[in-house]
Design a protein around this motif. Structure first.
Motif, PDB file in Angstrom:
ATOM      1  N   ASP A  74       0.813  -1.219   0.000  1.00 21.50           N
ATOM      2  CA  ASP A  74       0.000   0.000   0.000  1.00 21.50           C
ATOM      3  C   ASP A  74       0.846   1.269   0.000  1.00 21.50           C
ATOM      4  O   ASP A  74       0.313   2.371  -0.092  1.00 21.50           O
ATOM      5  CB  ASP A  74      -0.953  -0.001   1.193  1.00 21.50           C
ATOM      6  CG  ASP A  74      -1.971  -1.126   1.093  1.00 21.50           C
ATOM      7  OD1 ASP A  74      -2.428  -1.396  -0.041  1.00 21.50           O
ATOM      8  OD2 ASP A  74      -2.293  -1.733   2.116  1.00 21.50           O
ATOM      9  N   PRO A  86      -0.426   3.051  -5.385  1.00 16.91           N
ATOM     10  CA  PRO A  86       0.366   2.148  -4.542  1.00 16.91           C
ATOM     11  C   PRO A  86       1.254   1.256  -5.408  1.00 16.91           C
ATOM     12  O   PRO A  86       0.940   0.990  -6.574  1.00 16.91           O
ATOM     13  CB  PRO A  86      -0.707   1.316  -3.829  1.00 16.91           C
ATOM     14  CG  PRO A  86      -1.850   1.295  -4.779  1.00 16.91           C
ATOM     15  CD  PRO A  86      -1.820   2.627  -5.486  1.00 16.91           C
ATOM     16  N   ARG A  88       1.459  -1.726  -5.348  1.00 15.18           N
ATOM     17  CA  ARG A  88       0.692  -2.924  -5.698  1.00 15.18           C
ATOM     18  C   ARG A  88       0.402  -2.967  -7.202  1.00 15.18           C
ATOM     19  O   ARG A  88       0.400  -4.030  -7.821  1.00 15.18           O
ATOM     20  CB  ARG A  88      -0.609  -2.945  -4.914  1.00 15.18           C
ATOM     21  CG  ARG A  88      -1.538  -4.081  -5.242  1.00 15.18           C
ATOM     22  CD  ARG A  88      -2.834  -4.011  -4.441  1.00 15.18           C
ATOM     23  NE  ARG A  88      -2.633  -3.784  -3.016  1.00 15.18           N
ATOM     24  CZ  ARG A  88      -2.267  -4.720  -2.139  1.00 15.18           C
ATOM     25  NH1 ARG A  88      -2.065  -5.954  -2.559  1.00 15.18           N
ATOM     26  NH2 ARG A  88      -2.113  -4.431  -0.862  1.00 15.18           N
TER      27      ARG A  88
END
Length: 115
Positions: A74, A86, A88
């Motif tokens: 995150d 993020p 991700r």
């Protein structure tokens, strides 16, 4: 590598991004394996892992003689133009393509229909 076996003179991903992806693929990866996969020295891989750790992008836990890495998925990108995203997004893009049975997304040209 280029088709002729030569290393490209430039790439779209930094070594930091590549280390992040390798850790995501294998949280117990050895530094020497990161270095070999990416094509950098072990010293450079250590430095990048330290940068990522100091920046809060990864954690290290000693398990016996090895490290186990965890990613803070995150945590946001550092550069202002991507700071709202993020990490991700990057990690998923490269690790999901490795999953068995997954297919790559359609090329962008085909998403827009005929010209």
């Amino acid at each position: 590598m280029d088709p002729d076996g030569q290393r490209p003179s430039w790439t779209f991903l930094t070594h930091h991004a590549r280390v992040l992806v390798e850790v995501a693929r294998d949280p117990e990866i050895r530094v020497r394996d990161i270095a070999a996969t990416i094509g950098i020295t072990e010293r450079a891989a250590h430095r990048i892992l330290s940068d990522l750790h100091d920046g809060g992008y990864l954690t290290r836990t000693k398990v016996g003689r090895r490290n186990h890495y965890g990613l803070n998925m995150d945590k946001h990108f550092r550069y202002p133009t991507e700071a709202d995203l993020p990490i991700r997004v990057l990690v998923d893009m490269f690790t999901e393509r490795d999953a068995p049975g997954d297919s790559l997304p359609e090329p962008i040209d085909s998403l827009h229909g005929p010209s």
